[in-house]
Design an enzyme around this catalytic site. Sequence first.
Site, short mmCIF file in Angstrom:
data_model
loop_
_atom_site.label_atom_id
_atom_site.label_comp_id
_atom_site.label_asym_id
_atom_site.label_seq_id
_atom_site.Cartn_x
_atom_site.Cartn_y
_atom_site.Cartn_z
N GLU A 76 4.74 -41.31 14.13
CA GLU A 76 4.51 -41.67 15.53
C GLU A 76 3.61 -42.90 15.67
OE1 GLU A 76 4.21 -38.68 18.53
OE2 GLU A 76 5.05 -37.16 17.22
N GLY A 77 3.87 -43.86 14.79
CA GLY A 77 3.12 -45.11 14.80
C GLY A 77 2.08 -45.13 13.72
#
Length: 379
Positions: free
Chosen positions: A363-364
């Site tokens: 998620e990044g």
Amino acid sequence: MQFQLSEEQLMIQQAARDFAQHELKPGVIERDEHQKFPAEQVKKLGELGFLGMMVDEKYHGSGLDALSYVLVMEELSKIDASASVVVSVNNSLVCYGLEAYGTEAQKEKYLKPLASGEQIGAFCLSEPEAGSDATSQQTTAEDKGDYYLLNGTKNWITNGSTASVYLVIAQTDRSLKHRGINAFIVEKGMEGFTVGPKENKLGIRGSDTNSLMFNDVKVPKENRIGEDGFGFKFAMKTLEGGRIGIAAQALGIATGAYEIALEYAKQRKSFGKPIADHQAIAFKLADMATQIEAARMLVYKAAWLKDQGQPYTLAGSMAKLYASKVAMDVTVEAVQIHGGYGFVKEYHVERMMRDAKITQIYEGTSEIQKMVISREVLK
């Protein structure tokens, strides 16, 4: 400025803590060892309302706030990050994306069973050549009038084999770059849609992580989310909230490892006294406790801003960047405090150290969070 949780939030926190201790802890080492998905436990999480926590009650959700969700993520992650990531994806990415941007028909058909825990969802953005560079989507969705023809491969998909509903990001018009990307709802069982083998991972081994293959999958036009070209914005907006969930997961992993190390340091003796009485260990514990508390404030603030309807892009990225670093640092120190025992699976902390690493990636990545933070502070 209030630093107290409401009575309802305290009850939710306690419910999650009890569930983690009584339902997740038994068998957690075995599930990690054999890469076993916690199917029974996830079903019970759905029954408790933990898989659609922030979804409106009219769509079978719990109608709770983001801070309550963070509290649940923290408590579950203290014990089993493989289970908590299912909660994170279903809440932050799938349910949020559908409720915020889906049509009423999509909410009725897909959101209700996802929010109630009858079904599990998956969010499909990453590809073999498109991880942090989400604009480089190679999966294509060719507009055929009444339907789109989906072709391509997705990698590292959480709930890959256990999900029933998949939110898939694909390129429709390459000439428009990120403005030519769309988001689609794909159902398990659609012809041409296959799931690859489960990845053999370093951590969160109980979680299902798979590649997905799409070969001329016909996706009905009504399964597109938002207007034509909305897909990239949909993914970025959804991931903003997802970062808060993963930050809470990192916070939980760090707290769980710290609590185990603290108790061990009080019991283990060397040179005639508990190792906690030796300054070398006591100072480690002091640093760990301080880092965790700082991370907790960042995570809670990001959730609070989201609840207040205020911008939370900067706060969410800061929370994920710092909490994931704390998770890694604290779990490494927890292993060190245990000495040789920390290297043994039955003491839990080595698993937590392995689980912590992914919070700096999915998620990044931490590098992407620094890009987001620098862009925000330079505005």
